[in-house]
Design a protein around this motif. Structure first.
Motif, PDB file in Angstrom:
ATOM      1  N   GLY A 309       0.775  -1.229   0.000  1.00 46.57           N
ATOM      2  CA  GLY A 309       0.000   0.000   0.000  1.00 46.57           C
ATOM      3  C   GLY A 309       0.806   1.277   0.000  1.00 46.57           C
ATOM      4  O   GLY A 309       0.240   2.362   0.190  1.00 46.57           O
ATOM      5  N   VAL A 310       2.123   1.190  -0.195  1.00 42.10           N
ATOM      6  CA  VAL A 310       2.983   2.377  -0.185  1.00 42.10           C
ATOM      7  C   VAL A 310       3.572   2.590  -1.574  1.00 42.10           C
ATOM      8  O   VAL A 310       3.975   1.628  -2.244  1.00 42.10           O
ATOM      9  CB  VAL A 310       4.122   2.229   0.844  1.00 42.10           C
ATOM     10  N   LEU A 311       3.608   3.832  -2.006  1.00 37.59           N
ATOM     11  CA  LEU A 311       4.253   4.170  -3.279  1.00 37.59           C
ATOM     12  C   LEU A 311       4.964   5.509  -3.132  1.00 37.59           C
ATOM     13  O   LEU A 311       4.703   6.272  -2.205  1.00 37.59           O
ATOM     14  CB  LEU A 311       3.237   4.206  -4.419  1.00 37.59           C
ATOM     15  N   ALA A 312       5.865   5.768  -4.051  1.00 36.79           N
ATOM     16  CA  ALA A 312       6.575   7.044  -4.080  1.00 36.79           C
ATOM     17  C   ALA A 312       6.608   7.544  -5.519  1.00 36.79           C
ATOM     18  O   ALA A 312       6.457   6.769  -6.466  1.00 36.79           O
ATOM     19  CB  ALA A 312       7.990   6.885  -3.532  1.00 36.79           C
ATOM     20  N   PHE A 313       6.789   8.852  -5.663  1.00 39.99           N
ATOM     21  CA  PHE A 313       6.826   9.413  -7.018  1.00 39.99           C
ATOM     22  C   PHE A 313       7.583  10.726  -7.039  1.00 39.99           C
ATOM     23  O   PHE A 313       7.774  11.384  -6.013  1.00 39.99           O
ATOM     24  CB  PHE A 313       5.411   9.586  -7.580  1.00 39.99           C
ATOM     25  N   GLU A 314       8.038  11.083  -8.234  1.00 45.92           N
ATOM     26  CA  GLU A 314       8.730  12.342  -8.484  1.00 45.92           C
ATOM     27  C   GLU A 314       7.829  13.222  -9.338  1.00 45.92           C
ATOM     28  O   GLU A 314       7.259  12.767 -10.337  1.00 45.92           O
ATOM     29  CB  GLU A 314      10.035  12.095  -9.246  1.00 45.92           C
ATOM     30  N   LEU A 315       7.727  14.477  -8.953  1.00 46.53           N
ATOM     31  CA  LEU A 315       6.972  15.448  -9.746  1.00 46.53           C
ATOM     32  C   LEU A 315       7.886  16.102 -10.769  1.00 46.53           C
ATOM     33  O   LEU A 315       9.104  16.163 -10.590  1.00 46.53           O
ATOM     34  CB  LEU A 315       6.374  16.522  -8.838  1.00 46.53           C
ATOM     35  N   LYS A 316       7.305  16.599 -11.831  1.00 48.95           N
ATOM     36  CA  LYS A 316       8.050  17.411 -12.791  1.00 48.95           C
ATOM     37  C   LYS A 316       8.024  18.851 -12.277  1.00 48.95           C
ATOM     38  O   LYS A 316       7.067  19.590 -12.502  1.00 48.95           O
ATOM     39  CB  LYS A 316       7.414  17.333 -14.179  1.00 48.95           C
ATOM     40  N   GLY A 317       9.038  19.215 -11.555  1.00 43.22           N
ATOM     41  CA  GLY A 317       9.064  20.549 -10.975  1.00 43.22           C
ATOM     42  C   GLY A 317      10.140  20.650  -9.916  1.00 43.22           C
ATOM     43  O   GLY A 317      10.946  19.736  -9.722  1.00 43.22           O
ATOM     44  N   SER A 318      10.131  21.748  -9.202  1.00 44.51           N
ATOM     45  CA  SER A 318      11.138  22.026  -8.187  1.00 44.51           C
ATOM     46  C   SER A 318      10.724  21.479  -6.832  1.00 44.51           C
ATOM     47  O   SER A 318       9.597  21.003  -6.644  1.00 44.51           O
ATOM     48  CB  SER A 318      11.341  23.537  -8.078  1.00 44.51           C
ATOM     49  N   LEU A 319      11.651  21.573  -5.877  1.00 46.05           N
ATOM     50  CA  LEU A 319      11.341  21.183  -4.514  1.00 46.05           C
ATOM     51  C   LEU A 319      10.196  22.033  -3.975  1.00 46.05           C
ATOM     52  O   LEU A 319       9.304  21.533  -3.280  1.00 46.05           O
ATOM     53  CB  LEU A 319      12.574  21.332  -3.631  1.00 46.05           C
ATOM     54  N   ASP A 320      10.197  23.315  -4.338  1.00 44.20           N
ATOM     55  CA  ASP A 320       9.119  24.208  -3.904  1.00 44.20           C
ATOM     56  C   ASP A 320       7.773  23.768  -4.486  1.00 44.20           C
ATOM     57  O   ASP A 320       6.743  23.840  -3.814  1.00 44.20           O
ATOM     58  CB  ASP A 320       9.432  25.646  -4.325  1.00 44.20           C
ATOM     59  N   ASP A 321       7.794  23.293  -5.733  1.00 42.89           N
ATOM     60  CA  ASP A 321       6.558  22.784  -6.340  1.00 42.89           C
ATOM     61  C   ASP A 321       6.034  21.574  -5.566  1.00 42.89           C
ATOM     62  O   ASP A 321       4.823  21.424  -5.359  1.00 42.89           O
ATOM     63  CB  ASP A 321       6.806  22.387  -7.800  1.00 42.89           C
ATOM     64  N   GLY A 322       6.961  20.709  -5.153  1.00 37.10           N
ATOM     65  CA  GLY A 322       6.555  19.532  -4.408  1.00 37.10           C
ATOM     66  C   GLY A 322       5.915  19.892  -3.081  1.00 37.10           C
ATOM     67  O   GLY A 322       4.895  19.315  -2.687  1.00 37.10           O
ATOM     68  N   ASP A 368      15.549  14.969  -3.443  1.00 35.32           N
ATOM     69  CA  ASP A 368      14.821  16.018  -2.728  1.00 35.32           C
ATOM     70  C   ASP A 368      13.384  16.131  -3.216  1.00 35.32           C
ATOM     71  O   ASP A 368      12.528  16.645  -2.498  1.00 35.32           O
ATOM     72  CB  ASP A 368      15.523  17.368  -2.896  1.00 35.32           C
ATOM     73  N   GLY A 369      13.114  15.647  -4.427  1.00 37.98           N
ATOM     74  CA  GLY A 369      11.774  15.755  -4.984  1.00 37.98           C
ATOM     75  C   GLY A 369      10.894  14.538  -4.772  1.00 37.98           C
ATOM     76  O   GLY A 369       9.753  14.499  -5.232  1.00 37.98           O
ATOM     77  N   LEU A 370      11.411  13.548  -4.048  1.00 33.60           N
ATOM     78  CA  LEU A 370      10.648  12.316  -3.845  1.00 33.60           C
ATOM     79  C   LEU A 370       9.521  12.540  -2.838  1.00 33.60           C
ATOM     80  O   LEU A 370       9.726  13.126  -1.772  1.00 33.60           O
ATOM     81  CB  LEU A 370      11.567  11.206  -3.339  1.00 33.60           C
ATOM     82  N   ILE A 371       8.331  12.060  -3.176  1.00 34.64           N
ATOM     83  CA  ILE A 371       7.166  12.137  -2.298  1.00 34.64           C
ATOM     84  C   ILE A 371       6.676  10.720  -2.048  1.00 34.64           C
ATOM     85  O   ILE A 371       6.589   9.911  -2.977  1.00 34.64           O
ATOM     86  CB  ILE A 371       6.047  12.985  -2.936  1.00 34.64           C
ATOM     87  N   ARG A 372       6.370  10.415  -0.766  1.00 33.12           N
ATOM     88  CA  ARG A 372       5.886   9.079  -0.422  1.00 33.12           C
ATOM     89  C   ARG A 372       4.438   9.145   0.030  1.00 33.12           C
ATOM     90  O   ARG A 372       4.066  10.031   0.800  1.00 33.12           O
ATOM     91  CB  ARG A 372       6.734   8.453   0.691  1.00 33.12           C
ATOM     92  N   ILE A 373       3.657   8.196  -0.457  1.00 34.72           N
ATOM     93  CA  ILE A 373       2.246   8.098  -0.090  1.00 34.72           C
ATOM     94  C   ILE A 373       1.982   6.735   0.538  1.00 34.72           C
ATOM     95  O   ILE A 373       2.416   5.699   0.015  1.00 34.72           O
ATOM     96  CB  ILE A 373       1.334   8.271  -1.321  1.00 34.72           C
ATOM     97  N   SER A 374       1.281   6.738   1.656  1.00 35.16           N
ATOM     98  CA  SER A 374       0.697   5.521   2.200  1.00 35.16           C
ATOM     99  C   SER A 374      -0.780   5.564   1.841  1.00 35.16           C
ATOM    100  O   SER A 374      -1.527   6.404   2.355  1.00 35.16           O
ATOM    101  CB  SER A 374       0.879   5.464   3.723  1.00 35.16           C
TER     102      SER A 374
END
Length: 405
Positions: A309-322, A368-374
């Motif tokens: 149930g856990v995933l991670a993703f990178e956005l197309k943008g800056s750290l501030d965008d994230g 730095d742009g990695l986001i994790r979702i549970s």
């Protein structure tokens, strides 16, 4: 050991019952006591000497805690277990029971931030050497082996990159070189992955997460052979005192009754969310073993029953965008941890994995742009709608400030 059942769904509910239920309560009795009364001085002495079974003091054992331990041991297909006050209590007790000054540990280069801090910062103070390696590279593991290597430690899938490691290789390598093998199985639970099937010696869980499942307990558990668990209980766990509260053990027993149905929904929701994110133009890359694009997909149906149930993703943008994107999420709670009914979102580099230096995070593949979702138990359409509106707002911000790209 409790009666054996043919299906893990049944084990979650019925395994581990100790029979200490004099009034016939359906729910497990909660023995909320610090100490236990002896019938005589002779009985007390016999229990301390190990000559007579029975409980002495809850730091050394408790009937409620024992049911939890036996239940999780049955789920993992192993002989015994030791419950701990936190997930890190499990990591510390399991490793320090078998390592001493002059020993060497091989650890995955990407692990939970506090596990990394324990190995990299604290172990050095006690003369225990640690090599952090890319465990997808089997040659790198072989090259890390030293004459004083005593243990190999890893998570799979790895937190937070969701990299999947080959348990069959790790188990065989450890047996060949007489190493104690330790695998953190928190992300998948025994329902989706059983490291013991591959010869792993010790299996760890942050029971805070899926085993409890309701975000109201902090706990851990170590599963292994009777010999290994006895050594842990009589040394590091007893003397360092990271034992679980009986009330917390009782809550986890209650949570385990719904583990199978919860994991089914977690996996279904995470798969759909991952597919949505992979197709979204604002997302650069999604890390989830349930996607065919993920290198770990080849383990699904073999080592892993499902991707979790856990995933991670990178956005197309800056750290501030994230950061902006995370702040726009309304249904996803901005919080660390995982495995709760609620969906959670967090930024590993500045939160769970902040014990790593910037250089160490880069080596571990944590950008730095990695986001994790549970991904929680809400209806998946509501989850996707929340992500859609947050991504849309981020894209609008980028159009107003094109330099953020």
């Amino acid at each position: 050991m409790s009666k054996q059942y043919s299906h893990p769904d049944t084990v979650c509910i019925h395994a581990g019952k100790t029979g200490l239920n004099p009034h016939g309560a359906l729910a497990t009795p909660l023995y909320q006591t610090s100490t236990f009364v002896f019938d005589s001085a002779e009985q007390g002495a016999a229990r301390f000497a190990g000559e007579e079974p029975g409980y002495i003091y809850t730091r050394l054992g408790n009937p409620t805690t024992r049911e939890l331990e036996l239940k999780v041991a049955a789920l993992e297909g192993m002989e015994d277990a030791a419950a701990t006050a936190t997930g890190m209590g499990a990591v510390a007790a399991a490793t320090m029971a078998f390592l001493q000054q002059g020993d060497h540990l091989i650890a995955s280069k990407a692990i939970y931030g506090c596990s990394f801090a324990l190995f990299n910062h604290q172990f050095a103070r006690y003369g225990i050497e640690v090599s952090f390696v890319d465990m997808t590279d089997h040659e790198a593991i072989k090259q890390a082996l030293q004459a004083n290597t005593k243990m190999i430690f890893a998570e799979t899938p790895i937190n937070p990159t969701l990299t999947v490691l080959d348990l069959d290789f790790i188990g065989r390598f450890a047996k060949q070189h007489r190493l104690v093998s330790v695998i953190d199985n928190t992300f998948l639970t025994p329902l989706l992955q059983k490291p013991a099937d591959y010869g792993i010696d010790l299996i760890l869980h942050s029971a805070t997460k899926y085993l409890n499942g309701h975000g109201d307990v902090v706990a851990g558990i170590i599963v292994g052979s009777t010999e290994h668990i006895t050594q842990i209980k009589l040394t590091t766990l007893k003397d360092m005192g990271a034992t679980i509260s009986p009330h917390d053990a009782w809550l986890i027993i209650r949570g385990l009754k719904t583990l199978s149905v919860r994991m089914e929904r977690h996996c279904q929701n995470a798969q759909k969310v991952a597919e949505f994110l992979e197709a979204h133009p604002a997302v650069g890359q999604v890390y989830y073993p349930g996607l065919k694009s993920h290198p770990g997909y080849k383990f699904i149906g073999k080592q892993m029953k499902a991707a979790g149930g856990v995933l991670a993703f990178e956005l197309k943008g800056s750290l501030d965008d994230g950061r902006y994107f995370i702040n726009q999420c309304k249904l996803f709670s901005l919080a660390v941890s995982l495995g709760d009914a609620e969906s959670l979102i967090q930024h590993p580099a500045s939160m769970t994995h902040s014990p790593y230096s910037a250089e160490e995070r880069q080596m571990a593949g944590i950008s730095d742009g990695l986001i994790r979702i549970s991904v929680g138990l809400e209806h998946v359409e509501d989850l996707i709608a929340d992500l859609t509106q947050a991504l849309s707002l981020m894209q609008q911000k980028q159009q107003r400030s094109p330099l953020s790209l």
